[in-house]
Design an enzyme around this catalytic site. Structure first.
Site, short mmCIF file in Angstrom:
data_model
loop_
_atom_site.label_atom_id
_atom_site.label_comp_id
_atom_site.label_asym_id
_atom_site.label_seq_id
_atom_site.Cartn_x
_atom_site.Cartn_y
_atom_site.Cartn_z
N GLY A 155 62.71 45.17 19.81
CA GLY A 155 63.62 44.03 19.48
C GLY A 155 63.57 43.68 20.88
O GLY A 155 63.72 41.91 20.99
N GLU B 278 60.80 41.11 20.62
CA GLU B 278 61.39 39.95 19.49
C GLU B 278 61.85 38.65 20.79
O GLU B 278 61.78 37.96 20.58
CB GLU B 278 62.41 40.22 18.60
CG GLU B 278 61.14 41.68 17.92
CD GLU B 278 61.83 41.64 16.79
OE1 GLU B 278 61.60 41.41 15.34
OE2 GLU B 278 62.35 43.00 16.94
N MET C 231 40.12 75.74 21.76
CA MET C 231 41.86 76.46 21.75
C MET C 231 42.26 76.69 23.67
O MET C 231 42.80 76.15 24.44
CB MET C 231 42.58 76.79 21.59
CG MET C 231 43.54 77.81 20.96
SD MET C 231 43.75 75.60 20.02
CE MET C 231 43.40 76.13 19.34
N VAL D 132 41.99 84.62 22.55
CA VAL D 132 40.45 84.74 22.61
C VAL D 132 40.67 84.57 20.74
O VAL D 132 41.94 84.37 19.94
CB VAL D 132 41.00 86.44 22.65
CG1 VAL D 132 40.81 86.02 24.06
CG2 VAL D 132 42.43 86.83 22.49
N GLU E 87 41.13 86.15 16.63
CA GLU E 87 42.16 86.35 15.91
C GLU E 87 41.59 87.88 15.52
O GLU E 87 41.86 88.39 13.49
CB GLU E 87 41.99 85.77 14.65
CG GLU E 87 43.12 84.19 14.93
CD GLU E 87 44.53 84.09 14.97
OE1 GLU E 87 45.05 84.68 14.37
OE2 GLU E 87 44.27 84.45 16.26
N ASP F 164 36.85 84.78 31.01
CA ASP F 164 36.49 84.93 29.65
C ASP F 164 35.16 85.78 30.00
O ASP F 164 35.57 86.58 31.11
CB ASP F 164 35.65 83.62 29.75
CG ASP F 164 34.86 83.84 27.37
OD1 ASP F 164 35.42 84.76 27.30
OD2 ASP F 164 35.65 83.05 26.81
N ALA G 282 65.41 49.06 19.39
CA ALA G 282 66.89 48.66 19.08
C ALA G 282 66.96 50.80 18.96
O ALA G 282 66.23 51.29 19.39
CB ALA G 282 66.17 48.61 17.58
N GLU H 208 57.61 49.38 15.38
CA GLU H 208 58.66 49.85 13.86
C GLU H 208 57.93 50.49 12.29
O GLU H 208 58.30 51.43 12.39
CB GLU H 208 59.26 48.55 13.71
CG GLU H 208 60.13 48.12 14.69
CD GLU H 208 59.86 46.92 15.91
OE1 GLU H 208 61.10 46.22 15.99
OE2 GLU H 208 59.13 46.53 16.06
N LYS I 235 42.91 91.12 21.05
CA LYS I 235 44.10 90.98 21.28
C LYS I 235 44.82 91.98 22.48
O LYS I 235 45.38 91.78 23.84
CB LYS I 235 44.97 91.03 20.52
CG LYS I 235 44.32 89.05 20.31
CD LYS I 235 45.21 87.97 18.60
CE LYS I 235 44.99 86.70 18.36
NZ LYS I 235 44.77 85.89 19.50
N SER J 147 47.31 81.96 15.07
CA SER J 147 48.20 81.37 14.21
C SER J 147 48.46 81.91 12.80
O SER J 147 49.58 82.04 12.13
CB SER J 147 47.01 80.58 13.36
OG SER J 147 45.95 81.27 13.13
#
Length: 733
Positions: A122, A125, A333, A409, A411, A352, A65, A147, A416, A438
């Site tokens: 649907g 169905e 990460m 890298v 925190e 790295d 639907a 659903e 950084k 983050s």
């Protein structure tokens, strides 16, 4: 007709082909369902027609639907009908569709669903209402009734036909969890009759009709019995008893759709199919008019779909294409970012400090693809292609030609800053630089860049290969071109982006922190740890608050808190919980899951459990023992949810987040905010701003100023506003 094509051949086979213009997939909307009804009536009324084949001209069969239509049916938006009118209109419209499918299966002519691609909701169905089901042999095809995943329930007979076809025990997981199955699995369960090569699909379907295929459903035959028994049979009764218990354990009663599905199956299997379909329609109507359904449809489907398609992308910036990506840092990460990028055809330079570290990051991609190969979702050839796109290195010169560089890298501002300077020395003027941070403000990190207008935050969530969300953070000098480039990249790697403005903790980390912090506040009050954890899970969060603290790592939280205290100085508000965490980390070296001791113990070969000494430690640090008052689970639940929602409202007022879709989708996908609410702003809208403000004032008086409502909420409460009304993203500019 514009959505379907009807053809009848000389052999008496009528073929109804779905092919909706301007859509990548067929859906059930008012136009297509009207035309489908015309086709069904025409075929059944034509004496020359011996049988009907239903198929699709698109790669998929029917996706289900139109959830935008269902969202409107639930009363969202400018619907002036009374609730009674909406109930009647929705029930009658749904019943008409059920009556159409019932007419299809009782029309005396064999109906064959030639399922050439994915059939969901649907669309599935319609297949169940067909007497015969033939599906193309393609493992990419999915069949099912998903659903429940977006807060609604099947409304086209799915809760009645599927259990009658394969039994309640097999059908309930598909219905309650929204599980889908491949063609071969569907054949093994008896859901489809044949799995054939795609090229033979239509010919096979036609032949069933020409061979005199049966035109009666099993449940319409004399003596029909439900496989495994009905609700009151010796075999069937335990299924529903266990089903109810398991549903309560998994959902804590937060999801009305699942409860309604179980109830509809339970009631319907005791009735003839016509009465059972009316039962389903009543439950379907009830669920769709529940605010939970409206909020889940809006946030989990419509808003995500809009964000995926670029709703937040600057409109006047030309499209960009990331062909070569640099990733700085090959830890979990960075390696994850490399994997999802290489998987969509992007060449990746994985850098790295040592080649060994970079090679290890590349091996993670190989391990992830190996897992997919074992599950039949990838091939060795695809593995080779992905790994060939990832180039491990220690040389920054290899970043030359990168369209985008993402640093992942530690925190640490100094680290950084150093990698930013070294990387930018080899980048073209048109390249964009992204920081996967983050918590650290992007504008501050951009000070190390010689091109701050091309510097942007691109915050992934761990594990990258599984987490859908990317939080894109705009700094004070970030240009629209950099924002567009970041959003084009997230679209290419098939992630959902939200756009937020620079702030400490941005949006997701800042709001998520209030959940774990409130759990710590409860602990510092002396509340039993088990009570805190059980209530946390009952709110619908993916983890309990103390458990989540352990997962994130107590020492990381301690370091972030110390940095925040240093940055804010006298403005930092000390909490009794700070002393608990400090003792856990500094003195007891209990860092959480990573060293197998935190608020929980993690015994080798055993199940984790709350640390037995925790209550004694709390009493030692705070001088508080378990209080006799304040143990009401509903009160604790409210504290955990309201504090997060309140922080989201503060972020909105401060323009950290400026789009209601970003706020709600980011909350659900980013830190797992209770999905049944539709997100924190939807939660406030559902409660009502006035009631929410009143409750927050009560909580503030009882527990502290952290619950004090912000000015925007008070203003909305006075005006009777909602977030989705006042800040409607679809309103004319």
């Amino acid at each position: 007709m514009t959505n379907l094509e009807y053809q009848s051949d000389a052999d008496g086979v009528a073929t109804i082909t779905w092919d909706m213009p301007g859509r990548s997939m067929n859906v059930l909307d008012r136009g297509s369902m009207t035309e489908f009804a015309e086709c069904v009536h025409k075929a059944l009324a034509d004496a020359a027609v011996k049988g009907i084949v239903i198929t699709s001209a698109k790669p998929a069969f029917i996706a289900g639907a139109d959830l935008g239509m269902l969202g409107g049916a639930s009363g969202d938006g400018a619907d002036t009908r009374t609730r009674e009118q909406r109930v009647r209109d929705l029930y009658e419209a749904n019943l008409r569709f059920n009556e159409l499918l019932r007419k299809l299966e009782t029309g005396g002519k064999p109906v064959v669903a030639a399922i050439n691609g994915t059939a969901l909701g649907g669309g599935f169905e319609i297949c169940l209402a067909s007497h015969h089901r033939v599906v193309a042999d393609d493992d990419r095809i999915q069949l099912g009734l998903p659903e429940a995943k977006v807060g609604v329930m099947p409304g086209g007979g799915g809760t009645q036909r599927l259990p009658r076809l394969i039994g309640a025990m097999a059908a309930l997981p598909m219905l309650l969890q929204g599980q889908t199955v491949s063609p071969k699995a569907a054949k093994a369960q008896g859901i489809v009759d044949q799995v054939v090569p795609a090229a033979e699909l239509l010919a096979t379907a036609r032949q069933i009709i020409l061979d005199g295929g049966k035109a009666v459903q099993p449940w319409d035959e004399s003596g029909f019995k439900i496989r495994g028994g009905g609700p009151y049979s010796p075999q069937g009764t335990p299924v529903f008893m266990m089903g109810a218990a398991m549903l309560r354990r998994e959902s804590y009663g937060n999801y009305p759709a699942q409860k309604a599905i179980l109830q509809a199956v339970y009631e319907g299997l005791q009735l003839p199919i016509e009465a059972a379909l009316r039962v389903e329609s009543r439950w379907f109507t009830s669920v769709l008019l529940d605010p939970t359904s409206r909020n889940m449809i809006r946030s989990l489907f419509l808003s995500i779909q809009e964000l995926d398609k670029g709703a937040r992308r600057p409109k006047d910036v030309p499209a960009t294409a990331c062909q070569k990506l640099g990733v700085l840092g090959a830890g979990m990460m960075g390696a994850g970012i490399a994997y999802v990028s290489a998987s969509v055809g992007i060449d990746v330079v994985l850098l790295d400090t040592t080649l060994e570290n970079a090679e290890r990051g590349k091996r993670l991609s190989g391990d992830l693809i190996d897992q997919r190969i074992l599950k039949g979702r990838s091939t060795t050839a695809e593995r080779t292609q992905v790994l060939e796109r990832i180039r491990p290195t220690v040389d920054y010169a290899d970043l030359a030609g990168c369209d985008l560089v993402i640093e992942a890298v530690f925190e640490d501002r100094q680290i950084k800053a150093e990698v930013t300077k070294q990387a930018e020395a080899h980048l073209a003027e048109t390249a964009t630089f992204g920081s996967n941070t983050s918590t650290l403000p992007i504008s501050g990190l951009a000070k190390a860049s010689v091109r701050p207008q091309s510097f942007i935050g691109i915050h992934f969530f761990s594990p990258v290969e599984r987490m859908k969300l990317v939080e894109v953070i705009v700094g004070k000098q970030t240009s629209e071109r950099a924002l567009a480039a970041a959003l084009d990249y997230t679209k290419k790697i098939k992630k959902t982006p939200i756009v937020v403005n620079d702030s400490r903790g941005f949006y997701t980390s800042r709001c998520f922190a209030t959940y774990v912090q409130e759990g710590l506040e409860m602990l510092a009050e002396g509340l039993p740890p088990a009570l805190i954890e059980n209530v946390g899970r009952a709110t619908g969060m993916p983890r309990a608050p103390l458990e989540m603290n352990d997962d994130v790592a107590l020492d990381l939280g301690y370091k972030v808190r110390q940095q925040t205290k240093k940055d804010l100085g006298d403005a930092y508000l000390e909490s009794a919980a700070d002393g608990i965490v400090e003792k856990m980390v500094v003195e007891l070296k209990r860092y959480g899951r990573k060293n197998k001791k935190g608020f929980y113990d993690y015994p080798e070969g055993g199940k984790k459990h709350l640390w037995p000494c925790l209550p004694a430690l709390v009493q030692e640090v705070t001088g508080r023992s378990a209080p006799a008052q304040g143990r009401d689970p509903e009160e604790l639940r409210k504290r955990l949810l309201y504090r997060q929602a309140l922080e989201a409202a503060r972020c909105f007022e401060e323009k950290v987040v400026t789009d209601v879709r970003d706020a709600d989708v980011g909350a659900i996908l980013g830190w797992g905010f209770a999905p049944y609410t539709g997100g924190p702003l939807s939660l406030i809208d559902t409660i009502g701003a006035a009631q929410f403000v009143a409750e927050c004032d009560r909580l503030a008086a009882k527990y502290g100023t952290r619950f004090t409502p912000n000015d925007l909420l008070r203003e909305m409460a006075a005006a009777g506003d909602t977030f989705y009304g006042r800040f409607n993203p679809h309103a004319p500019a």
